[in-house]
Design a protein around this motif. Structure first.
Motif, mmCIF file in Angstrom:
data_model
loop_
_atom_site.group_PDB
_atom_site.id
_atom_site.type_symbol
_atom_site.label_atom_id
_atom_site.label_comp_id
_atom_site.label_asym_id
_atom_site.label_seq_id
_atom_site.Cartn_x
_atom_site.Cartn_y
_atom_site.Cartn_z
ATOM 1 N N THR A 99 -4.985 1.576 -6.510
ATOM 2 C CA THR A 99 -4.238 1.505 -8.072
ATOM 3 C C THR A 99 -3.571 3.221 -8.149
ATOM 4 O O THR A 99 -4.336 3.971 -7.951
ATOM 5 C CB THR A 99 -5.349 1.372 -9.140
ATOM 6 N N CYS A 100 -2.625 3.117 -8.821
ATOM 7 C CA CYS A 100 -1.865 4.320 -9.213
ATOM 8 C C CYS A 100 -1.456 4.151 -10.530
ATOM 9 O O CYS A 100 -0.791 3.365 -11.266
ATOM 10 C CB CYS A 100 -0.491 4.541 -8.502
ATOM 11 N N VAL A 152 1.966 2.188 -3.457
ATOM 12 C CA VAL A 152 1.204 2.740 -4.475
ATOM 13 C C VAL A 152 1.215 4.344 -4.014
ATOM 14 O O VAL A 152 1.217 5.106 -5.024
ATOM 15 C CB VAL A 152 -0.090 2.015 -4.517
ATOM 16 N N CYS A 211 -0.387 0.228 -14.849
ATOM 17 C CA CYS A 211 -0.799 0.606 -13.549
ATOM 18 C C CYS A 211 0.120 -0.280 -12.378
ATOM 19 O O CYS A 211 0.273 -1.347 -12.601
ATOM 20 C CB CYS A 211 -2.114 0.457 -13.291
ATOM 21 N N GLU A 256 -8.135 -2.631 -2.854
ATOM 22 C CA GLU A 256 -7.328 -2.722 -4.185
ATOM 23 C C GLU A 256 -7.007 -1.119 -4.459
ATOM 24 O O GLU A 256 -7.951 -0.205 -4.642
ATOM 25 C CB GLU A 256 -8.087 -3.338 -5.252
ATOM 26 N N GLU A 290 0.604 -1.182 -0.100
ATOM 27 C CA GLU A 290 -0.218 -0.024 0.040
ATOM 28 C C GLU A 290 0.757 1.185 0.079
ATOM 29 O O GLU A 290 0.744 2.110 -0.933
ATOM 30 C CB GLU A 290 -1.022 -0.033 1.251
ATOM 31 N N VAL A 306 -0.519 -1.719 -8.707
ATOM 32 C CA VAL A 306 -1.731 -2.143 -7.868
ATOM 33 C C VAL A 306 -1.361 -2.778 -6.509
ATOM 34 O O VAL A 306 -0.536 -3.698 -6.599
ATOM 35 C CB VAL A 306 -2.644 -3.068 -8.616
ATOM 36 N N GLU A 335 -9.019 3.778 -5.258
ATOM 37 C CA GLU A 335 -9.471 3.123 -4.142
ATOM 38 C C GLU A 335 -10.421 2.016 -4.486
ATOM 39 O O GLU A 335 -11.729 2.697 -4.457
ATOM 40 C CB GLU A 335 -9.301 3.460 -2.689
ATOM 41 N N LEU A 343 -2.948 -5.159 -3.916
ATOM 42 C CA LEU A 343 -4.150 -6.024 -4.361
ATOM 43 C C LEU A 343 -4.192 -6.874 -2.709
ATOM 44 O O LEU A 343 -3.086 -7.648 -2.411
ATOM 45 C CB LEU A 343 -4.136 -6.923 -5.470
ATOM 46 N N HIS A 369 -13.877 -7.112 -5.547
ATOM 47 C CA HIS A 369 -12.792 -7.375 -4.651
ATOM 48 C C HIS A 369 -13.004 -8.295 -3.342
ATOM 49 O O HIS A 369 -13.981 -7.981 -2.656
ATOM 50 C CB HIS A 369 -12.150 -6.206 -4.232
#
Length: 214
Positions: A150-151, A28, A190, A148, A25, A192, A171, A194, A144
């Motif tokens: 994501t950038c 990201v 991307c 999750e 986390e 991620v 998010e 996860l 999910h």
């Protein structure tokens, strides 16, 4: 100059500044910070406030004269050499914060879609992944197991939440059911974090689910 439109919540930035996020986390969020002066400034402010609170709440403590030498010796003995000898990744286009992590091989996930693992320390079921999706491709509709993050690093995609380009942060959680579509003329890359597995939805998703483990 990249215009970042989607930023992490204050809670995610506070967790990053305080060091309480899990490693995937934090990676990201840190990738997002490399694109966003606004988020970087907010994190600096949080770190400054935290430093002031520590200074006010802690009495000075004396240290042995050889304390620094002993700490450095422990670093050398407990993994400093192994860390410096770790494999480099082969993607110089990644933000500097990701260049220290080794990368796994690319895996085919479907037409125009590939992924590879990023060697940040996993935390339980939370791990770090790179996704590369070709222009015009859709990800399967999915929800999910957990969070999750994501950038977007290059390219862009759109889903029900909006359009996400370089530096944008999204998010998703168990309540999110979405189908990102790459709308850029270059592949969308991307990063991620996860937690758990994605859950493919719909009739086709139920057929493909046994093959969708990441």
């Amino acid at each position: 100059m990249t215009l970042v439109k989607h930023h992490p919540s204050e809670e995610w930035l506070l967790g990053y500044a305080s060091g309480t996020l899990r490693a995937p986390e934090a990676a990201v969020v840190e990738a997002h910070l490399s694109f966003s002066p606004i988020s970087r400034g907010f994190v600096r402010d949080l770190e400054a406030v935290g430093g002031e609170m520590l200074e006010e709440g802690l009495a000075p403590a004396s240290m042995d004269g050889d304390a620094l030498l002993r700490v450095m010796a422990r670093i050398d003995a407990d993994g400093g050499e192994a860390l410096s000898a770790g494999p480099l990744n082969d993607m110089p286009e990644l933000p500097d914060s990701l260049r220290r992590f080794p990368l796994g091989p690319w895996r085919w996930l479907g037409p125009g879609t590939r992924m590879r693992s990023v060697g940040a320390p996993a935390d339980g079921d939370c791990r770090l992944i790179l996704f590369k999706i070709d222009p015009g491709r859709k990800m399967p509709q999915h929800s999910h197991d957990g969070v999750e993050l994501t950038c977007v690093l290059t390219g862009s995609y759109s889903d029900a939440s909006g359009r996400f380009g370089p530096g944008d942060f999204e998010e998703a959680d168990q309540a999110t059911d979405h189908q990102p579509v790459v709308d850029s003329d270059v592949p969308c890359l991307c990063l991620v974090a996860l937690d758990g597995q994605i859950r493919l939805t719909g009739a086709l998703g139920r057929i493909l689910q046994p093959f969708a483990r990441l």
